[in-house]
Write an enzyme that holds these catalytic residues in place. Structure first.
Site, short mmCIF file in Angstrom:
data_model
loop_
_atom_site.label_atom_id
_atom_site.label_comp_id
_atom_site.label_asym_id
_atom_site.label_seq_id
_atom_site.Cartn_x
_atom_site.Cartn_y
_atom_site.Cartn_z
N HIS A 1 -3.19 7.40 2.36
CA HIS A 1 -3.67 6.07 1.95
C HIS A 1 -5.02 5.78 2.62
O HIS A 1 -5.19 5.97 3.82
CB HIS A 1 -2.63 5.02 2.33
CG HIS A 1 -3.10 3.62 2.11
ND1 HIS A 1 -3.71 3.22 0.94
CD2 HIS A 1 -3.07 2.52 2.92
CE1 HIS A 1 -4.04 1.95 1.04
NE2 HIS A 1 -3.67 1.50 2.22
N ASN B 1 -10.30 0.04 0.47
CA ASN B 1 -8.84 0.17 0.39
C ASN B 1 -8.37 -0.43 -0.94
O ASN B 1 -8.43 -1.64 -1.13
CB ASN B 1 -8.24 -0.59 1.58
CG ASN B 1 -6.72 -0.53 1.63
OD1 ASN B 1 -6.07 -0.15 0.66
ND2 ASN B 1 -6.16 -0.92 2.76
N CYS C 1 0.81 -1.22 0.00
CA CYS C 1 0.00 0.00 0.00
C CYS C 1 0.85 1.27 0.00
O CYS C 1 0.33 2.37 -0.21
CB CYS C 1 -0.98 -0.02 1.17
SG CYS C 1 -2.15 -1.39 1.04
O1 UT7 Z 1 -3.69 -0.88 3.69
C1 UT7 Z 1 -2.72 -1.50 4.46
C2 UT7 Z 1 -2.73 -1.03 5.86
N1 UT7 Z 1 -3.88 -1.51 6.53
C3 UT7 Z 1 -4.42 -0.83 7.55
O2 UT7 Z 1 -3.96 0.24 7.83
C4 UT7 Z 1 -5.55 -1.45 8.31
C5 UT7 Z 1 -5.39 -1.18 9.78
N2 UT7 Z 1 -6.38 -1.80 10.62
C6 UT7 Z 1 -7.70 -1.47 10.61
O3 UT7 Z 1 -8.12 -0.66 9.82
C7 UT7 Z 1 -8.59 -2.08 11.65
O4 UT7 Z 1 -7.82 -2.67 12.66
C8 UT7 Z 1 -9.57 -3.14 11.07
C9 UT7 Z 1 -10.62 -2.45 10.23
C10 UT7 Z 1 -8.82 -4.15 10.22
C11 UT7 Z 1 -10.27 -3.87 12.21
O5 UT7 Z 1 -10.93 -2.95 13.06
P1 UT7 Z 1 -10.79 -3.05 14.64
O6 UT7 Z 1 -11.64 -2.00 15.18
O7 UT7 Z 1 -9.33 -3.01 14.96
O8 UT7 Z 1 -11.45 -4.45 14.96
P2 UT7 Z 1 -10.77 -5.77 15.50
O9 UT7 Z 1 -9.88 -6.39 14.50
O10 UT7 Z 1 -10.20 -5.52 16.85
O11 UT7 Z 1 -12.06 -6.67 15.66
C12 UT7 Z 1 -13.08 -6.38 16.61
C13 UT7 Z 1 -14.22 -7.35 16.39
C14 UT7 Z 1 -13.77 -8.80 16.27
O12 UT7 Z 1 -14.70 -9.60 16.96
P3 UT7 Z 1 -14.37 -10.18 18.42
O13 UT7 Z 1 -13.11 -10.98 18.26
O14 UT7 Z 1 -14.17 -8.96 19.29
O15 UT7 Z 1 -15.58 -11.00 18.73
C15 UT7 Z 1 -13.86 -9.05 14.80
O16 UT7 Z 1 -14.09 -10.43 14.52
O17 UT7 Z 1 -14.89 -7.03 15.16
C16 UT7 Z 1 -15.05 -8.22 14.42
N3 UT7 Z 1 -15.13 -7.95 12.98
C17 UT7 Z 1 -16.29 -7.76 12.33
N4 UT7 Z 1 -17.57 -7.74 12.75
C18 UT7 Z 1 -18.52 -7.53 11.81
C19 UT7 Z 1 -14.11 -7.85 12.12
N5 UT7 Z 1 -14.57 -7.61 10.88
C20 UT7 Z 1 -15.93 -7.55 10.99
C21 UT7 Z 1 -16.98 -7.33 10.05
N6 UT7 Z 1 -18.25 -7.33 10.52
N7 UT7 Z 1 -16.72 -7.11 8.76
#
Ligand code: UT7
Length: 339
Positions: A266, A296, A126
């Protein structure tokens, strides 16, 4: 933890002027995939809006590959700059989803556009467009290229696990392109930094398919062929990289935060941008955002933003554009670019 303190200096800041962007173009596939369309994965549409700002993304149809989108974006950039393909003497293409592992996708683009020039891929995920841009700019600034075509193109829908709700909904397909030409000494990167921290490759990667872990056709259910991401860890790192590298680059360029006209960051997650720009004290109306519509698009994200901003007549000659790409590597590229 990294062996050295990331962003605490040490990554060289450089100036690279005498280059201008004379044309831009972009391509997004027609098929819109909404958050609601992805509910069958267990993905919650409102969760995506709240946690990422993403509402929909585009998916390339079967048969359309990264080079096809790159060619479409490049044709537009050639047209808007009034450039004849014969004038292009360098092609640099950034992608994490090449048409094939070998040869470079850029060679297909070169052939499709009828260019007679060196054509290479840059692999910096990215951050890829910022790496490709600086590479193209070096050739132009040194007089080794008169017109360089720089493209960021990714067909992310092909390299993500379509059953994984935590990654698949975040990404989309798309491409953007720019044409570089010699400019005045005031134009170009007043300061830039390219960095990488390979101690954190595991946080965002596609483990299988290379020479370390070869693709095994017998292991058809091996999901490690797809992109994997530790979202939380990358999120924290990304906020810091936007904040710290922007500060470093602006300081080296002798600019204040308020002197930046446009922030083209980005488009991974709206919250990353919001947290970073709030800490920096940037006013929201200067921050370009398209992740709600496209998700993204990896290497496509910044050049698509550039093209849309230029087409809207928002960027004027002499203005300062802050670009920051970040992602797998972990790699980043940040430029204070005078238009
Ligand atoms: O482009 C390259 C660089 N990439 C980035 O910069 C991405 C950086 N990271 C992020 O943008 C975020 O960390 C994410 C969008 C990937 C994830 O968001 P988050 O707020 O950090 O959520 P998390 O990974 O801590 O997940 C929280 C919960 C989890 O459930 P449990 O384990 O707490 O029960 C996930 O399974 O949210 C759940 N979850 C979803 N729920 C509904 C993850 N994806 C989804 C979804 N729908 N699509």
């Amino acid at each position: 933890m990294s062996r050295r303190a990331v962003f605490a200096g040490g990554w060289p800041l450089r100036k690279l002027t005498g280059v201008q962007m004379v044309g831009t173009g972009s391509f997004l596939p027609e098929q819109v995939v909404t958050n609601e369309d992805l509910q069958s994965l267990g993905s919650d549409p409102q969760w995506l809006v709240k946690r990422t700002g993403i509402r929909e993304r585009r998916h390339a149809p079967a048969g359309m590959a990264t080079s096809d989108m790159a060619v479409a974006a490049a044709r537009q950039a050639l047209a808007t700059s009034g450039t004849d393909p014969e004038e292009i003497d360098l092609l640099v293409l950034a992608t994490l989803s090449p048409d094939q592992l070998m040869p470079a996708t850029a060679t297909t683009v070169q052939d499709q556009l009828g260019l007679q020039c060196a054509a290479m891929d840059v692999s910096a995920a990215c951050a890829g467009f910022t790496y490709a841009l600086v590479t193209g700019m070096q050739f132009v600034a040194t007089g080794c290229s008169r017109r360089a075509l720089v493209i960021g193109s990714d067909t992310n829908s092909r390299v993500l696990d379509p059953t994984d709700r935590s990654t698949f909904p975040l990404f989309g397909d798309g491409a953007g392109a720019v044409i570089l030409a010699p400019g005045s000494r005031e134009q170009g990167a007043l300061s830039y930094v390219l960095g990488s921290d390979g101690s954190k490759t595991d946080l965002l990667c596609r483990p299988t398919g290379g020479s370390r872990r070869v693709f095994d056709p017998a292991a058809a259910n091996d999901r490690s062929w797809f992109m994997q991401m530790d979202g939380r860890a990358v999120f924290k790192w990304a906020v810091r990289v936007v904040e710290d590298s922007s500060r470093e680059v602006l300081q080296a360029a002798g600019l204040e935060v308020g002197q930046v006209d446009w922030w083209l960051l980005h488009q991974a997650n709206e919250r990353i941008l919001d947290v970073a720009v709030e800490t920096l004290g940037v006013s929201q109306e200067k921050v370009i955002k398209h992740m709600a519509r496209y998700g993204n698009t990896s290497a496509g994200s910044i050049p698509i933003a550039l093209d849309e901003t230029v087409r809207a007549g928002m960027i004027e000659r002499g203005q300062i554009v802050l670009m920051c790409g970040f992602g797998a590597g972990l790699a980043w590229g940040t430029l204070a670019f005078r238009w």
